[in-house]
Design a protein around this motif. Sequence first.
Motif, short mmCIF file in Angstrom:
data_model
loop_
_atom_site.label_atom_id
_atom_site.label_comp_id
_atom_site.label_asym_id
_atom_site.label_seq_id
_atom_site.Cartn_x
_atom_site.Cartn_y
_atom_site.Cartn_z
N GLN A 61 0.82 -1.21 0.00
CA GLN A 61 0.00 0.00 0.00
C GLN A 61 0.86 1.27 0.00
N LEU A 62 2.09 1.17 0.47
CA LEU A 62 2.98 2.33 0.42
C LEU A 62 3.19 2.78 -1.02
N VAL A 63 3.21 1.82 -1.94
CA VAL A 63 3.36 2.13 -3.36
C VAL A 63 2.02 2.52 -3.96
N VAL A 64 0.99 1.75 -3.65
CA VAL A 64 -0.34 1.98 -4.24
C VAL A 64 -0.79 3.42 -4.00
N ASN A 65 -0.68 3.88 -2.76
CA ASN A 65 -1.16 5.22 -2.42
C ASN A 65 -0.04 6.19 -2.11
N ARG A 66 1.20 5.83 -2.51
CA ARG A 66 2.34 6.73 -2.31
C ARG A 66 2.39 7.25 -0.88
#
Length: 335
Positions: free
Chosen positions: A266-271
């Motif tokens: 999720q760190l990547v999905v929602n920056r």
Amino acid sequence: MGKVRQILLARRPEGMPVPEDFQLAQAEMPEPGDGEFLVAMRVGSVDPAIRGFLDDRPSYIEPVALGAPINGMSLGEVVASRNPDYPVGTLVRAFATWQDHFILSGDSWGLEKVEQQPGTDLHHYMGALGPVGLTAWVGLFAVGEAKAGETVLVSAAAGATGSTVGQIAKARGCRVIGIVGSAQKADVIRELGFDAAIDYRATPDIAVEVARHAPDGVDVYFDNVGGEMLEAILPLMRLHGRVAVCGMIGQYNDADHPYGVRTLWQLVVNRIRMQGFITYDYPHVLAEAQAELDQWVAAGKLRPLANLRDGFENLPAAFIDLMSGRTIGKTLVRI
């Protein structure tokens, strides 16, 4: 000069600390050398981070050696000095040891002078007006960059730092949701002005409950717990959300078996930006933080919560209670 009382690490805790892990001892009273000063402890701070210092593994400080005094934040009065910047009678707080008298120097970690205001109890300068308040401010505003109108979620919200985070977030115009571990604690944070309180022990699915109170997502998550709770919250973060990692109390008593968080994608999905922090990494904001905390207390926007004990010898018992999750507010021992 007499004797100094100490709380020593008798053995390394296995899981939850117990009284036998600690030993009350005496030693010769230390004498300050050039540039040093002797401080009589007036208030001892009891913090979850201490649990990490008791294990024989790297942390942001060296582990406490067996037979050595426990490390922790303390507030005290200078009673002998060979440093003109810290004359006798000066009140100071610093990262020190569990001794009723200890030596500091001008470069001691976390050293600050304390200016006690009329009508304010001294112990509050180790709580909401001290390291607790500064930690809350730094994590929320310097790391989490919380802004008016945003939704802030706080875990361990009835604890020392969590209860402060919620109140100062409200003072800055945020909407605040707190996660706690009992109905009593939920009532406490509602009284402090939190917009919503979630008792995770009474909730079969914490993610569903958080989503119900934050249908548009969470802007800032102030994390004191880690583990399964962090895993549940990450998918609920908004685009460009921020996670300020203050602590991971959920695994302090079992650090040999850390929980593997499975939602880090999720760190990547929602920056999402997730950052751990130590308060004293931000010395340039501490004066601003202290001034604002003082103003909020004076205006009634910040109500310090303190779980007080009396007596130097009661430091271990206070720490064990804290690590059991039974306490509300900042755990402090007056000497």
